[in-house]
Scaffold this motif. Structure first.
Motif, mmCIF file in Angstrom:
data_model
loop_
_atom_site.group_PDB
_atom_site.id
_atom_site.type_symbol
_atom_site.label_atom_id
_atom_site.label_comp_id
_atom_site.label_asym_id
_atom_site.label_seq_id
_atom_site.Cartn_x
_atom_site.Cartn_y
_atom_site.Cartn_z
ATOM 1 N N PRO A 101 0.842 -1.192 0.000
ATOM 2 C CA PRO A 101 0.000 0.000 0.000
ATOM 3 C C PRO A 101 0.880 1.245 0.000
ATOM 4 O O PRO A 101 2.013 1.187 0.496
ATOM 5 N N VAL A 102 0.377 2.360 -0.555
ATOM 6 C CA VAL A 102 1.152 3.596 -0.501
ATOM 7 C C VAL A 102 1.215 4.108 0.930
ATOM 8 O O VAL A 102 2.258 4.484 1.434
ATOM 9 N N LYS A 103 0.044 4.096 1.581
ATOM 10 C CA LYS A 103 0.013 4.590 2.948
ATOM 11 C C LYS A 103 -0.038 3.426 3.926
ATOM 12 O O LYS A 103 -0.765 2.459 3.685
ATOM 13 N N PRO A 104 0.715 3.521 5.023
ATOM 14 C CA PRO A 104 0.665 2.441 6.007
ATOM 15 C C PRO A 104 -0.733 2.333 6.609
ATOM 16 O O PRO A 104 -1.460 3.325 6.683
ATOM 17 N N LEU A 138 6.305 1.850 -9.461
ATOM 18 C CA LEU A 138 5.029 2.282 -10.024
ATOM 19 C C LEU A 138 4.086 2.680 -8.901
ATOM 20 O O LEU A 138 4.223 2.220 -7.772
ATOM 21 N N THR A 139 3.109 3.523 -9.244
ATOM 22 C CA THR A 139 1.990 3.752 -8.341
ATOM 23 C C THR A 139 0.751 3.383 -9.139
ATOM 24 O O THR A 139 0.669 3.692 -10.327
ATOM 25 N N ALA A 140 -0.202 2.717 -8.499
ATOM 26 C CA ALA A 140 -1.402 2.318 -9.235
ATOM 27 C C ALA A 140 -2.646 2.590 -8.405
ATOM 28 O O ALA A 140 -2.640 2.477 -7.187
ATOM 29 N N LYS A 141 -3.704 2.998 -9.132
ATOM 30 C CA LYS A 141 -5.014 3.192 -8.496
ATOM 31 C C LYS A 141 -6.020 2.304 -9.192
ATOM 32 O O LYS A 141 -7.143 2.696 -9.457
ATOM 33 N N GLY A 142 -5.612 1.117 -9.556
ATOM 34 C CA GLY A 142 -6.473 0.211 -10.302
ATOM 35 C C GLY A 142 -5.630 -0.466 -11.359
ATOM 36 O O GLY A 142 -4.567 0.044 -11.730
ATOM 37 N N LEU A 200 16.234 0.943 3.823
ATOM 38 C CA LEU A 200 14.975 0.856 4.566
ATOM 39 C C LEU A 200 14.141 2.111 4.396
ATOM 40 O O LEU A 200 12.928 2.070 4.299
ATOM 41 N N LYS A 201 14.841 3.257 4.370
ATOM 42 C CA LYS A 201 14.145 4.542 4.231
ATOM 43 C C LYS A 201 14.608 5.221 2.949
ATOM 44 O O LYS A 201 15.758 5.080 2.553
ATOM 45 N N THR A 202 13.704 5.959 2.311
ATOM 46 C CA THR A 202 14.105 6.739 1.140
ATOM 47 C C THR A 202 13.635 8.180 1.324
ATOM 48 O O THR A 202 12.835 8.474 2.207
ATOM 49 N N ASP A 203 14.146 9.075 0.444
ATOM 50 C CA ASP A 203 13.741 10.477 0.527
ATOM 51 C C ASP A 203 12.400 10.710 -0.166
ATOM 52 O O ASP A 203 11.722 11.698 0.080
ATOM 53 N N ASP A 204 12.039 9.778 -1.062
ATOM 54 C CA ASP A 204 10.815 9.926 -1.843
ATOM 55 C C ASP A 204 9.608 9.532 -0.980
ATOM 56 O O ASP A 204 9.496 8.394 -0.528
ATOM 57 N N LYS A 205 8.703 10.489 -0.779
ATOM 58 C CA LYS A 205 7.556 10.227 0.086
ATOM 59 C C LYS A 205 6.608 9.183 -0.483
ATOM 60 O O LYS A 205 5.826 8.574 0.221
ATOM 61 N N LYS A 206 6.673 8.986 -1.828
ATOM 62 C CA LYS A 206 5.766 8.025 -2.452
ATOM 63 C C LYS A 206 6.245 6.588 -2.280
ATOM 64 O O LYS A 206 5.542 5.650 -2.645
#
Lengths: 258, 573
Positions: B420-423, B458-462, B494-500
């Motif tokens: 998921p994008v958001k936890p 990638l980011t996907a909404k479907g 583990l962590k990145t600068d990209d918020k997405k």
């Protein structure tokens, strides 16, 4: 013959109750009972035992006698030694397993009976209210059995071309795709499924699929496709007829003037 | 009492006198009950007239059996023979694992299944013409399973050419695998011999042995008999010599006269035995000499088949990996220092977590006949990075050579790992839709066989609403395809600068899901295999408290017991 002490009787009752709750009630008779619920019952049983033994002073003394003896009597030395080693060891073991156990992911609460919308729709066409919507081909069962059989056969075709991958050849939810699904596909042979719902409810679930569940149904996990994208209204009603014909269950109906 | 005894005895006598129902099957009218059951339960796949053309057939692979040609895969009978009634009964009872044919034990009783057998036999006239029951394969000289036998079988696996279809390690990835069709010209795949839970007809050495001797009728799998068997009629020694001679000829070397004579002799033996086998198969009258030639030749075949069966049995794990739906958490284990690379031995210290996959049948185009049934994953992490190892079996290696005419997209092998994008905020917070998200978006790592060293975010909404992320993160990627198995290794911080991007914290559970494409099976776009949501977690190191608290608890309870005794003693005195 030596009389069994009151303490032994109470201890036995306590242990047997736990075994019954943990393994018989929650296992053989029904689904496992959560530990917190078992703890609550056990608490009640403990209180009952304590009330019972403490109503009379003499009974209380009799109850405590074995404990007392174990603690101080010279004759109970071996028992005392065993207990003084065993109890700390058990406590040690319990606390270790408690601390070392792995954490589990968040559970997925799931509404078993999602609340349907007020109106039954197919794509965007309103059919009727959910309460009043009827299977338009159901009446042929009495009026024209030949025609009804055609609808059953069409429903069978629809089922085996689309549904049996997950819901199974026996309509028992054990299709060859089912093993990889969570939640598992519905089992139409379960007496709690078909008799509990109206045909309109089935139409709604089939036509809108998993994505059409209300938010409270914690959607987005069921793999049920949106079948109105693939099937005509008639096909959906026919497959609904087929489900009851095959399993022998009848859908829930509301009597005159529900 | 006497009457019941009498009835019982007369029944017994009757049972002895009444002949067993003959093997030959009477007319269709002979089993009306069978027809009723068949029409209700079987016809939608196998067709009302048994042609394997029911309404569901089109989307099934393997196709439902066409009963009109008398070709039955799973038999206890010799090559070219029809199945016994028990063979048919058993298949109906247990089903064909790994296909859409289910077991019928739970829904049809013994009598009903017997009636269905009778009815099915009416579809092929051969059953009516055959008065005699078919010849069954003898299991008398069974060679029991042993490591030694497995080793011999291993060499035979190469010698007999099994590799060509089933692949070097048995994963069904042989060079001819993509070209195989069955007797009806439908695509068919060689079995993955490392997954014996999918073996139709059972996974014991005996079951496998029967498939060798009897063949799998209608499929490209040959029966080990006559001219289909390597050097039929030659002893192991002769066969070896003959092979050397053949090799010489192949290499263009001249044979000496003596060698030529010997080669001719071996050819002669082979030919005679093969002819004898043909006579046997056709049930012709055979002279004792010819029969002996045939039996001697078959002895060698039987022996080799037992060894080979034992070898095939050894290729699968003892137990099928657990399917425990929803419980399979992918637990990344902590390592101090550098994370292991793709080929590092350290990976072997971890067990795979197993995630079953099924065809995507929610959005068109759909995949009704998936070829990949699971992806296996393991993971390690250290203070700054996490590494994953994904592995899945794929019978063909497809990069981007072939294009879909309409979309211009390519049929190639690929995998996407989905988060998921958001936890999730809590147990009541729904996860995004399991197939590439919906209103709630998902974040994906996509890998394709044509770019084996890169991963795309990638980011996907479907499923049809996918975007490549503008800022691509830093991944170390390595991959490998050998002997029908993909290995993909991915390392990221583990962590990145990209918020997405996905941000990982120790002990926080993150939903994870998979999509896999097999270009060789026509997978493209939405046509693919998918999984449900599972969980991924960076498993925290076990707390050191586990060594401190338990002894304390023990001490405390000891102290309490001693104290209690003191109090009681004091009160007594």
């Amino acid at each position: 013959m030596k009389k069994t002490s009151l303490f032994t009787i109470c201890l036995t009752i306590f242990i047997v109750s736990w075994i019954f709750l943990r393994f018989v009630m929650g296992g053989i008779i029904s689904a496992p009972i959560p530990n917190s619920v078992i703890a609550m019952y056990m608490g009640l049983i403990l209180i009952a035992i304590l009330v019972h033994v403490s109503v009379e002073d003499s009974r209380f003394t009799e109850f405590l006698r074995p404990v007392h003896e174990t603690l101080v009597d010279d004759s109970k030395r071996t028992r005392r030694l065993v207990l003084v080693i065993l109890i700390p060891l058990l406590m040690c073991g319990f606390s270790y397993t408690h601390i070392a156990q792995k954490t589990s992911p968040l559970g997925d609460p799931r509404q078993a009976h999602p609340k349907p919308p007020l109106e039954l729709t197919y794509k965007d066409i309103v059919i009727d209210t959910m309460q009043d919507a009827q299977n338009p081909y159901r009446h042929y069962e009495k009026d024209d059995p030949e025609l009804f059989k055609e609808h059953v056969d069409n429903g069978r075709r629809v089922y085996y071309q689309n549904c049996f991958y997950c819901h199974g050849d026996h309509l028992d939810g054990k299709g060859h795709f089912a093993t990889a699904l969570n939640p598992l596909p519905a089992n139409f042979q379960d007496p709690g499924i078909i008799p509990n719902y109206q045909e309109s409810f089935f139409f709604w679930r089939i036509s809108k699929g998993g994505p059409g569940l209300p938010p409270a149904g914690t959607p987005w996990n069921t793999a049920m496709p949106i079948w109105e994208d693939f099937l005509t209204q008639e096909e959906i009603w026919d497959v609904i007829i087929f489900l009851s014909e095959y399993t022998g269950y009848t859908y829930r109906t509301f009597g005159e003037g529900h | 009492m006497r009457i019941t005894m009498l009835t019982f005895t007369s029944l017994l006598i009757l049972a002895c006198v009444v002949p067993h129902p003959s093997y030959a099957q009477e007319t269709p009218e002979g089993s009306l009950i069978g027809k009723q059951i068949y029409d209700k339960s079987c016809a939608h796949c196998h067709g009302l007239e048994g042609r394997g053309d029911g309404s569901a057939a089109e989307n099934l692979l393997p196709r439902p059996r066409d009963f009109t040609r008398g070709l039955y895969k799973i038999r206890s009978t010799e090559s070219g023979q029809l199945p016994t009634d028990k063979d048919l009964f058993d298949i109906i009872t247990v089903g064909m694992p790994g296909t859409s044919m289910p077991e019928w034990e739970t829904s049809l009783d013994v009598k009903e299944r017997e009636e269905v057998v009778k009815y099915i036999k009416t579809f092929y006239s051969g059953f009516q013409e055959n008065e005699n029951p078919p010849r069954e394969i003898s299991l008398d000289d069974k060679i029991p399973y042993s490591q030694e036998s497995v080793e011999i079988g291993k060499d035979l696996y190469v010698e007999l050419g099994c590799v060509e279809c089933h692949g070097k390690l048995g994963r069904g990835d042989g060079t001819s695998a993509p070209t195989l069709v069955d007797a009806w010209d439908f695509k068919t795949w060689p079995a993955n011999l490392t997954e014996n839970w999918n073996f139709r007809g059972g996974s014991d050495s005996e079951d496998i042995f029967k498939r060798f001797i009897g063949g799998i009728a209608g499929s490209p799998m040959p029966a080990f008999q006559g001219d289909t068997f390597y050097h039929f009629g030659l002893t192991a020694e002769q066969s070896e010599q003959y092979a050397t001679l053949e090799k010489k000829v192949e290499d263009g070397e001249e044979l000496t006269t003596e060698e030529e004579e010997r080669a001719a002799q071996y050819f002669e033996i082979n030919d005679t035995a093969a002819t004898a086998a043909l006579d046997w198969a056709e049930g012709l009258e055979m002279s004792p000499e010819t029969l002996k030639i045939y039996n001697d030749a078959m002895k060698v075949v039987y022996e080799k088949s037992w060894h080979l069966a034992n070898y095939v049995k050894s290729l699968s794990p003892e137990k099928r990996p657990d399917f425990a739906i929803g419980k399979h958490v992918l637990r990344s284990q902590y390592l101090q220092g550098e994370l292991p690379a793709l080929t590092d031995e350290t990976w072997n210290t971890l067990d795979y977590s197993y995630y079953p996959l099924i065809g995507q049948i929610v959005v068109e185009p759909r995949q009704f006949n998936p070829s990949i049934d699971a992806v296996n994953v393991k993971s390690f992490y250290n203070d700054t990075e996490v590494a994953f190892l994904f592995s899945w079996d794929d019978k063909t290696h497809n990069t981007s050579e072939e294009e879909n005419e309409e979309t211009g997209k390519t049929y190639e092998d690929a995998i996407a790992i989905q988060f998921p994008v958001k936890p999730r905020k809590g147990p009541t917070d729904p996860k995004p839709y399991f197939i590439f998200g919906g209103r709630k978006p998902v974040y994906l790592w996509q890998w394709k066989a044509s770019a084996p060293d890169t991963l795309t975010e990638l980011t996907a909404k479907g499923i049809n609403n996918v975007e490549e992320q503008e800022v691509q993160g830093d991944f170390a990627v390595e991959s490998d395809y050998t002997d029908g198995r993909y290995m993909l290794w991915v390392k990221r911080s583990l962590k990145t600068d990209d918020k997405k991007d996905l941000q990982l914290d120790v002990a926080t559970f993150v939903p994870i899901a998979f999509s896999v494409w097999d270009g060789g099976n026509g997978d493209i776009d939405t046509k693919r295999v998918i999984s449900s949501w599972y969980s991924f977690v960076l498993e925290p190191l076990p707390s050191t408290r586990r060594f401190i608290y338990p002894p304390l608890v023990a001490l405390l309870s000891f102290g309490l017991l001693v104290g209690l005794r003191r109090i009681v003693q004091r009160r007594n005195s």
